[in-house]
Scaffold this motif. Structure first.
Motif, PDB file in Angstrom:
ATOM      1  N   VAL A 250       2.260  -6.368  -1.007  1.00 46.04           N
ATOM      2  CA  VAL A 250       1.431  -6.912  -0.525  1.00 46.04           C
ATOM      3  C   VAL A 250       0.658  -6.216   0.575  1.00 46.04           C
ATOM      4  O   VAL A 250       1.640  -4.877   1.219  1.00 46.04           O
ATOM      5  N   HIS A 251      -0.398  -6.567   1.711  1.00 52.98           N
ATOM      6  CA  HIS A 251      -0.778  -6.433   3.034  1.00 52.98           C
ATOM      7  C   HIS A 251       0.106  -7.026   3.891  1.00 52.98           C
ATOM      8  O   HIS A 251       0.825  -7.849   3.688  1.00 52.98           O
ATOM      9  N   LEU A 252       0.293  -6.215   5.005  1.00 52.56           N
ATOM     10  CA  LEU A 252       1.416  -6.797   6.324  1.00 52.56           C
ATOM     11  C   LEU A 252       0.729  -7.056   7.496  1.00 52.56           C
ATOM     12  O   LEU A 252      -0.457  -5.594   7.948  1.00 52.56           O
ATOM     13  N   ILE A 253       0.228  -8.136   8.401  1.00 42.99           N
ATOM     14  CA  ILE A 253      -0.325  -8.435   9.471  1.00 42.99           C
ATOM     15  C   ILE A 253       1.535  -8.128  10.383  1.00 42.99           C
ATOM     16  O   ILE A 253       1.239 -10.091   9.732  1.00 42.99           O
TER      17      ILE A 253
ATOM     18  N   PHE B  83       3.755  -2.076   0.788  1.00 38.34           N
ATOM     19  CA  PHE B  83       3.327  -2.786   1.224  1.00 38.34           C
ATOM     20  C   PHE B  83       1.571  -1.868   1.239  1.00 38.34           C
ATOM     21  O   PHE B  83       1.838  -0.748   1.265  1.00 38.34           O
ATOM     22  N   CYS B  84       0.325  -2.462   0.345  1.00 34.45           N
ATOM     23  CA  CYS B  84      -0.623  -1.456   0.436  1.00 34.45           C
ATOM     24  C   CYS B  84      -1.173  -1.519   1.787  1.00 34.45           C
ATOM     25  O   CYS B  84      -2.281  -0.496   1.665  1.00 34.45           O
ATOM     26  N   SER B  85      -0.982  -2.140   3.300  1.00 30.57           N
ATOM     27  CA  SER B  85      -1.787  -1.816   4.317  1.00 30.57           C
ATOM     28  C   SER B  85      -0.836  -2.685   5.352  1.00 30.57           C
ATOM     29  O   SER B  85       0.157  -3.107   4.903  1.00 30.57           O
ATOM     30  N   PHE B  86      -0.695  -1.707   6.790  1.00 25.34           N
ATOM     31  CA  PHE B  86       0.032  -3.195   7.535  1.00 25.34           C
ATOM     32  C   PHE B  86      -0.721  -3.060   9.113  1.00 25.34           C
ATOM     33  O   PHE B  86      -1.956  -1.577   9.376  1.00 25.34           O
TER      34      PHE B  86
ATOM     35  N   LEU C 250      14.094   4.017  11.146  1.00 26.83           N
ATOM     36  CA  LEU C 250      12.940   4.428  12.915  1.00 26.83           C
ATOM     37  C   LEU C 250      13.005   6.374  12.559  1.00 26.83           C
ATOM     38  O   LEU C 250      11.223   6.649  12.708  1.00 26.83           O
ATOM     39  N   GLY C 251      14.093   6.876  11.998  1.00 25.84           N
ATOM     40  CA  GLY C 251      13.816   8.300  11.684  1.00 25.84           C
ATOM     41  C   GLY C 251      12.511   8.794  10.778  1.00 25.84           C
ATOM     42  O   GLY C 251      12.093   9.486  10.469  1.00 25.84           O
ATOM     43  N   ARG C 252      12.130   7.229   9.349  1.00 23.53           N
ATOM     44  CA  ARG C 252      11.362   7.847   8.803  1.00 23.53           C
ATOM     45  C   ARG C 252      10.043   7.694   9.193  1.00 23.53           C
ATOM     46  O   ARG C 252       9.397   6.668   9.807  1.00 23.53           O
ATOM     47  N   ASP C 253       9.465   8.584   8.935  1.00 26.65           N
ATOM     48  CA  ASP C 253       7.652   8.361   8.024  1.00 26.65           C
ATOM     49  C   ASP C 253       6.941   7.250   7.796  1.00 26.65           C
ATOM     50  O   ASP C 253       8.165   6.835   6.591  1.00 26.65           O
ATOM     51  N   ILE C 254       5.880   7.237   7.760  1.00 29.88           N
ATOM     52  CA  ILE C 254       5.925   4.921   7.751  1.00 29.88           C
ATOM     53  C   ILE C 254       4.732   6.122   7.025  1.00 29.88           C
ATOM     54  O   ILE C 254       3.281   6.552   7.396  1.00 29.88           O
ATOM     55  N   ALA C 255       4.745   5.612   5.396  1.00 32.48           N
ATOM     56  CA  ALA C 255       3.808   5.950   4.684  1.00 32.48           C
ATOM     57  C   ALA C 255       2.484   5.184   3.905  1.00 32.48           C
ATOM     58  O   ALA C 255       2.694   5.081   2.848  1.00 32.48           O
ATOM     59  N   THR C 256       2.305   4.230   4.637  1.00 30.34           N
ATOM     60  CA  THR C 256       1.756   2.588   4.771  1.00 30.34           C
ATOM     61  C   THR C 256       0.309   2.899   5.422  1.00 30.34           C
ATOM     62  O   THR C 256       0.549   3.061   6.385  1.00 30.34           O
TER      63      THR C 256
ATOM     64  N   LEU D  37      -7.862  -4.434   5.400  1.00 34.64           N
ATOM     65  CA  LEU D  37      -7.674  -4.656   4.067  1.00 34.64           C
ATOM     66  C   LEU D  37      -9.061  -4.416   2.420  1.00 34.64           C
ATOM     67  O   LEU D  37      -7.980  -3.723   1.477  1.00 34.64           O
ATOM     68  N   LYS D  38      -9.830  -4.678   3.166  1.00 36.40           N
ATOM     69  CA  LYS D  38     -10.942  -4.035   1.885  1.00 36.40           C
ATOM     70  C   LYS D  38     -10.818  -2.489   2.078  1.00 36.40           C
ATOM     71  O   LYS D  38     -11.122  -1.864   0.552  1.00 36.40           O
ATOM     72  N   SER D  39     -10.560  -1.329   2.550  1.00 35.80           N
ATOM     73  CA  SER D  39     -10.259  -0.332   2.434  1.00 35.80           C
ATOM     74  C   SER D  39      -8.881   0.120   2.352  1.00 35.80           C
ATOM     75  O   SER D  39      -8.842   1.840   1.678  1.00 35.80           O
ATOM     76  N   THR D  40      -8.056  -0.276   1.864  1.00 30.57           N
ATOM     77  CA  THR D  40      -6.735  -0.503   1.117  1.00 30.57           C
ATOM     78  C   THR D  40      -6.415  -1.818   0.292  1.00 30.57           C
ATOM     79  O   THR D  40      -4.967  -1.403  -0.529  1.00 30.57           O
TER      80      THR D  40
END
Length: 294
Positions: free
Chosen positions: A90-93, A113-116, A220-226, A285-288
Motif C-alpha cells: 500500500v501507499h501510506l499517508i 509500503f510503496c510510498s510514505f 527507530l534505529g533502522r533506516d527507512i527504505a520507502t 503517488l504517481k512517481s512511486t
C-alpha cells in the motif's frame, strides 16, 4: 465515498473509502477524526487510487481494546493487518499520530509500503536529541506532560463543548477557522471512551518498561527504505519546524526523502491548504507506482 470497516481480531475500525486502483491508507492524528480526510480521499480516488481512511485504535467504541493496549507497537500491528487486507502492499499517508505510526511501520516493514507521506511530524529517529537543540519544543510539548496526570486531562478536554479540544486546534493552527473540521473532531471525541483512549496513546509513550515499547523503540534505529516526503506547516504550533534542521538526515532514508514546507499553514495543514497538500500527495503517488493493486 462509502463507510466501511477494517478488522484486526475483535476490533472493528470504521473507515471512509473511495476509488479503484492501488490502495492508499490515510491515518489521522489527535485530536482529530478519520472523517476529516474526506477531501484527500476524493482527490486521491479521482487520481486513480483506492483511498481508505480508518479510525485509529480507540477512536471509536468498536476499536477500543479490552487490554488497554494503545502502544505504537499495537498501532503498527493494526496498520500491517489493514495493509494485508488491502492486498499486501500500500501507499501510506499519516498526519500527527498517523505519521508517527508510519515512520515506525516503514522502518519495520519497508516492503509493505510503496510510498510514505508524513504530515506535521519530523522523522522520529533523531527527535530525542533534537529536543536539546530546539528548546521551544519542550514548551510546545507541555501538553504531553499534562496528559500523564490522572482525571484532570479528561476533564479539561471535555469541559463545556469540548473547549479543551478547541483550544488545542487554535493553538496548533493559529489564524485559521477550522469550522466543520473541528465539529467533526468533536463529534468523534464525544463518543464513549474515545477521549480516554486518545489520552492513553500519550500515556503509553512513558511506559518504557513494557515489551511493546522496547520493540517499537528498536525500530527507530533502522533506516527507512520507502520513498518518503515530509510536509510541514511553517506556522505549526505543535511541532516546531526547526526540529527538521536536526532530524531530517537524508542517509536515514535509503529510498529518498523530500521536504515540503507550506507557507501560512499550521499543524492541520492538510485541512488548511488542501489543494496544495493534495498536489504533493498525488505527485508522490504517481512517481512511486508499484504492484499494489487490489
Amino acid at each position: 465515498m462509502k463507510q466501511v470497516e477494517l478488522v484486526n481480531g475483535d476490533l472493528r475500525f470504521p473507515a471512509l473509502m473511495a476509488g479503484e486502483g492501488e490502495p492508499v491508507i490515510l491515518l489521522h492524528g489527535f485530536p482529530d477524526t478519520y472523517e476529516n480526510w474526506a477531501v484527500q480521499i476524493n482527490a486521491i480516488a479521482e487520481a486513480g487510487y483506492t483511498a481508505i481512511a480508518p479510525a485509529l485504535r480507540g477512536y471509536a467504541p468498536s476499536c477500543q481494546p479490552g487490554n488497554g493496549d494503545y502502544s505504537l507497537y499495537a498501532a503498527v500491528d493494526d496498520l500491517m493487518v489493514f495493509a494485508a487486507q488491502l492486498g499486501g502492499r500500500v501507499h501510506l499517508i499519516g498526519h500527527d499520530w498517523g505519521a508517527a505510526v508510519g515512520y515506525l511501520a516503514c522502518a519495520q516493514a519497508p516492503e509493505t509500503f510503496c510510498s510514505f507521506s508524513a504530515l506535521a511530524i519530523p522523522p522520529l529517529r533523531r527527535l530525542p536529541q533534537a529536543l536539546i537543540k530546539v528548546p521551544e519544543q519542550v514548551l510546545l510539548s507541555g501538553y504531553m506532560q499534562f496528559f500523564q496526570l490522572p482525571i484532570a486531562p479528561e476533564r479539561w478536554l471535555k469541559r463545556g463543548d469540548l473547549s479543551g479540544v478547541e483550544s488545542l486546534w487554535q493553538r496548533w493552527s493559529p489564524d485559521w477557522d477550522p469550522a466543520m473540521y473541528l465539529d467533526n473532531a468533536k463529534h468523534t471525541l464525544a463518543e464513549p471512551g474515545v477521549i480516554p483512549a486518545a489520552l492513553a496513546w500519550y500515556r503509553s509513550l512513558f511506559k518504557v518498561w513494557k515489551k511493546e515499547h522496547r520493540k517499537a523503540r528498536a525500530w527507530l534505529g533502522r533506516d527507512i527504505a520507502t520513498p518518503t516526503q515530509i510536509l510541514i506547516g511553517e506556522n505549526d504550533g505543535c511541532m516546531s519546524p526547526r526540529l527538521l534542521e536536526h532530524t531530517l538526515v537524508e542517509s536515514d532514508f535509503t529510498a529518498g526523502v523530500e521536504l515540503q514546507t507550506l507557507a501560512g499553514a499550521g499543524h492541520f495543514l492538510h485541512l488548511e491548504k488542501p489543494e496544495e497538500v493534495n498536489r504533493h500527495l498525488i505527485r508522490l503517488l504517481k512517481s512511486t507506482e508499484c504492484d499494489c493493486s487490489l
